[in-house]
Every structure is written in C-alpha cells, then in structure tokens.
Design an enzyme around this catalytic site. Structure first.
Site, mmCIF file in Angstrom:
data_model
loop_
_atom_site.group_PDB
_atom_site.id
_atom_site.type_symbol
_atom_site.label_atom_id
_atom_site.label_comp_id
_atom_site.label_asym_id
_atom_site.label_seq_id
_atom_site.Cartn_x
_atom_site.Cartn_y
_atom_site.Cartn_z
ATOM 1 N N ASP A 1 0.511 -1.047 0.123
ATOM 2 C CA ASP A 1 -0.215 0.303 0.168
ATOM 3 C C ASP A 1 0.804 1.584 -0.075
ATOM 4 O O ASP A 1 1.998 1.229 1.297
ATOM 5 C CB ASP A 1 -0.794 -0.167 1.678
ATOM 6 C CG ASP A 1 -1.722 0.699 1.024
ATOM 7 O OD1 ASP A 1 -3.072 0.430 1.023
ATOM 8 O OD2 ASP A 1 -1.891 2.368 0.910
ATOM 9 N N ILE A 2 -0.134 2.766 -0.461
ATOM 10 C CA ILE A 2 1.351 2.973 -1.272
ATOM 11 C C ILE A 2 1.567 4.825 0.242
ATOM 12 O O ILE A 2 2.081 4.955 0.491
ATOM 13 C CB ILE A 2 0.771 4.535 -2.020
ATOM 14 C CG1 ILE A 2 1.975 5.649 -2.320
ATOM 15 C CG2 ILE A 2 -0.528 4.882 -1.786
ATOM 16 C CD1 ILE A 2 1.507 5.856 -4.073
ATOM 17 N N ASN B 1 -13.345 -2.651 2.380
ATOM 18 C CA ASN B 1 -13.850 -2.507 3.065
ATOM 19 C C ASN B 1 -14.540 -2.096 1.874
ATOM 20 O O ASN B 1 -14.383 -1.891 0.832
ATOM 21 C CB ASN B 1 -12.794 -0.982 2.489
ATOM 22 C CG ASN B 1 -12.255 -0.466 4.336
ATOM 23 O OD1 ASN B 1 -11.942 -1.038 5.059
ATOM 24 N ND2 ASN B 1 -11.171 -0.449 3.698
ATOM 25 N N HIS C 1 -10.375 -5.511 -3.632
ATOM 26 C CA HIS C 1 -8.904 -5.764 -2.585
ATOM 27 C C HIS C 1 -9.128 -5.495 -1.170
ATOM 28 O O HIS C 1 -9.785 -5.659 -0.871
ATOM 29 C CB HIS C 1 -8.478 -4.856 -2.848
ATOM 30 C CG HIS C 1 -8.954 -2.786 -2.254
ATOM 31 N ND1 HIS C 1 -9.462 -2.643 -3.238
ATOM 32 C CD2 HIS C 1 -8.241 -2.666 -1.342
ATOM 33 C CE1 HIS C 1 -10.210 -1.301 -2.292
ATOM 34 N NE2 HIS C 1 -9.168 -1.455 -1.060
ATOM 35 N N HIS D 1 -7.296 -5.824 2.231
ATOM 36 C CA HIS D 1 -5.366 -5.051 3.236
ATOM 37 C C HIS D 1 -5.301 -6.598 3.987
ATOM 38 O O HIS D 1 -6.089 -6.714 4.584
ATOM 39 C CB HIS D 1 -5.952 -3.426 4.012
ATOM 40 C CG HIS D 1 -6.709 -2.845 3.162
ATOM 41 N ND1 HIS D 1 -6.068 -1.461 2.591
ATOM 42 C CD2 HIS D 1 -7.861 -2.788 2.689
ATOM 43 C CE1 HIS D 1 -6.592 -0.213 2.638
ATOM 44 N NE2 HIS D 1 -7.514 -1.100 1.884
#
Ligand code: AMP
Ligand code: ZN
Length: 113
Positions: A30-31, A87, A100, A102
């Site tokens: 993750d950025i 989410n 996606h 996490h």
C-alpha cells in the site's frame, strides 16, 4: 477497465512494489501504509466491490485468501497474527472500486468492532 488504477497495476502499466503475483491474483505494498506490513491483495479480474462477486468467483476468492495466508506466513505473521480487511462501498470506507483486501500486521492492531 481502462481507467482503473488497480487494473493498471495488475497489468504492469503502473508502478507498484509488487510482493506476489500469479495468473489470478496480484499483491503489492500500500502506498500509504498504516502498519509495518500493509499489503493490498487484488484479483486480476476487475470486480468493483465485494457485492459484485458471483458463484463463479468462489474459487478466485478462496485462492485470494490462500495467497494472503502464504504472504503472511512468509513475512513471519502466521503465528503473531494479522488482519485481512475488505472495505465495501461508501459506508465501508471503500475508495478504490477494484476489489481488494488489506493485509495488515507487524504491530498490535486495535479492535474496530
Ligand atoms: P480502500 O479505502 O479500501 O479503497 O483502500 C484503498 C487503498 O489503496 C488505500 O489504503 C490507499 O493508500 C491505496 N492506494 C491508492 N493508490 C495506490 C497505489 N498507486 N499503489 C498502492 N496503493 C495505493
Ligand atoms: Zn480494476
């Protein structure tokens, strides 16, 4: 989906710190990490959100979970524990509409429910 950034990452058309890829699933850092380990795991197939999955995707979603555990194990999180989060849509806090999960870990995470 030509305007989807996660489709572009999966296709190698946009830069990412890739940690795993196979024919069905891609995982990258993750950025904006919120934990020492914060990896996004996505299907290559463009599915907008979790409510869009069908019976046809059952194997894909199962595979994605197996990949999440494999990555967690390789990062030393299998015994310590970790969190796998999706989410879903607005009230779930979804910002990017390509399914996606996490993978979060490497510190004590607070319970959110
Ligand atoms: P969500 O709120 O579940 O839709 O989460 C989207 C996540 O994607 C956020 O944690 C962002 O930090 C992350 N993100 C957005 N753009 C990128 C990118 N180009 N590379 C890696 N992660 C990204
Ligand atoms: Zn997409």
């Amino acid at each position: 989906m030509s305007d989807c950034i996660f489709c572009k990452i999966a296709a190698g058309e946009m830069a990412s710190e890739m940690v795993y890829q196979d024919e069905r699933v891609v995982a990258f850092k993750d950025i904006r990490p919120v934990a020492p380990v914060h990896i996004l795991i996505i299907p290559r197939k463009h599915i907008p959100d979790l409510t869009a999955i069908t019976e046809e995707d059952a194997g894909l979603i199962g595979h994605l979970h197996l990949v999440a555990v494999k990555i967690a194990r390789e990062l030393g999180l299998a015994d310590r524990g970790f969190r796998l989060v999706n989410n879903c849509k607005q009230e779930g806090g979804q910002v990017i509409y390509h399914l996606h999960y996490h993978l979060l870990g490497g510190r004590q995470l607070k319970n959110i429910c």
